[in-house]
Design a protein around this motif. Structure first.
Motif, PDB file in Angstrom:
ATOM      1  N   ASN A 187     -60.850  36.847 112.127  1.00 15.09           N
ATOM      2  CA  ASN A 187     -59.851  36.954 113.028  1.00 15.09           C
ATOM      3  C   ASN A 187     -59.851  38.135 112.394  1.00 15.09           C
ATOM      4  O   ASN A 187     -59.676  39.034 113.459  1.00 15.09           O
ATOM      5  CB  ASN A 187     -58.668  36.411 113.445  1.00 15.09           C
ATOM      6  CG  ASN A 187     -59.253  35.368 114.438  1.00 15.09           C
ATOM      7  OD1 ASN A 187     -60.364  35.078 114.579  1.00 15.09           O
ATOM      8  ND2 ASN A 187     -58.160  33.769 114.630  1.00 15.09           N
ATOM      9  N   ILE A 188     -59.022  38.295 110.975  1.00 12.63           N
ATOM     10  CA  ILE A 188     -58.641  39.248 110.592  1.00 12.63           C
ATOM     11  C   ILE A 188     -60.376  40.270 110.472  1.00 12.63           C
ATOM     12  O   ILE A 188     -60.055  42.143 110.673  1.00 12.63           O
ATOM     13  CB  ILE A 188     -58.820  39.458 109.146  1.00 12.63           C
ATOM     14  CG1 ILE A 188     -56.644  38.669 109.063  1.00 12.63           C
ATOM     15  CG2 ILE A 188     -58.265  40.223 108.203  1.00 12.63           C
ATOM     16  CD1 ILE A 188     -56.626  37.695 107.387  1.00 12.63           C
ATOM     17  N   GLY A 189     -60.765  40.080 109.939  1.00 15.45           N
ATOM     18  CA  GLY A 189     -62.512  40.832 110.178  1.00 15.45           C
ATOM     19  C   GLY A 189     -62.423  41.172 111.991  1.00 15.45           C
ATOM     20  O   GLY A 189     -63.066  42.259 112.065  1.00 15.45           O
ATOM     21  N   ARG A 190     -62.879  40.730 113.000  1.00 17.78           N
ATOM     22  CA  ARG A 190     -62.566  41.182 113.968  1.00 17.78           C
ATOM     23  C   ARG A 190     -61.798  42.053 114.291  1.00 17.78           C
ATOM     24  O   ARG A 190     -62.270  43.069 114.776  1.00 17.78           O
ATOM     25  CB  ARG A 190     -62.878  39.651 115.242  1.00 17.78           C
ATOM     26  CG  ARG A 190     -63.687  39.848 116.405  1.00 17.78           C
ATOM     27  CD  ARG A 190     -62.978  38.893 117.366  1.00 17.78           C
ATOM     28  NE  ARG A 190     -61.247  38.919 117.558  1.00 17.78           N
ATOM     29  CZ  ARG A 190     -60.325  37.550 117.717  1.00 17.78           C
ATOM     30  NH1 ARG A 190     -60.996  36.227 117.139  1.00 17.78           N
ATOM     31  NH2 ARG A 190     -58.730  37.723 117.300  1.00 17.78           N
ATOM     32  N   ASP A 191     -60.186  41.862 113.960  1.00 17.25           N
ATOM     33  CA  ASP A 191     -59.490  42.471 114.839  1.00 17.25           C
ATOM     34  C   ASP A 191     -59.306  43.590 114.026  1.00 17.25           C
ATOM     35  O   ASP A 191     -59.572  44.760 114.967  1.00 17.25           O
ATOM     36  CB  ASP A 191     -58.259  42.033 114.715  1.00 17.25           C
ATOM     37  CG  ASP A 191     -58.209  40.563 115.344  1.00 17.25           C
ATOM     38  OD1 ASP A 191     -58.951  40.761 116.570  1.00 17.25           O
ATOM     39  OD2 ASP A 191     -57.295  39.979 115.891  1.00 17.25           O
TER      40      ASP A 191
END
Length: 141
Positions: free
Chosen positions: A116-120
């Motif tokens: 999620n950190i990468g996507r966000d």
């Protein structure tokens, strides 16, 4: 959007996201396939920098693929990180599609939070460029 977010990202990101990107530059090549861009981060990011190698740059079809070659989660948890951005024209604007592909060493997985950190981060970057363009309509006509 393609010009700002992709072709000129190393100039736009420090302007669009000064709280996150302290500087950016083309450190190898001429901006085409095989070139490497480096993005250095401010102290609010737990990384000092990320290097991105351009693998596909299709200006006609507004498509861009790059690999992170240094920084990010590379190391113990990720052997490779590949990203794909495709911008499609739409009435009144555009649609940005983005995806990421990670390869982890056998027996290791990224957690949902790490994914999620990468996507966000990727989506946040695209939204920051969009906001920059809306605030500076003559910047990339």
């Amino acid at each position: 959007m393609f010009k700002a977010a992709v072709l000129d990202s190393h100039h736009v990101m420090p302007k669009a996201m000064p709280q996150v990107v302290s500087s950016a530059s083309l450190i190898q090549g001429d901006g085409g396939v095989g070139s490497i861009k480096q993005f250095k981060f401010t102290e609010i990011v737990p990384l000092s920098h990320v290097n991105q190698r351009i693998d596909v740059l299709d200006e006609e079809n507004l498509e861009y693929k790059y690999a992170v070659t240094e920084g990010s989660y590379l190391g113990n948890k990720v052997m490779s990180a590949l990203y794909h951005i495709k911008i499609e024209q739409s009435p009144g604007g555009c649609i940005c599609r983005a995806s990421a592909e990670y390869e982890s060493p056998e027996g290791t997985e990224l957690t949902e939070d790490e994914i999620n950190i990468g996507r966000d981060g990727l989506l946040g970057t695209l939204k920051a460029v969009e906001a920059y363009l809306l605030a500076n309509p003559g910047a990339y006509a």
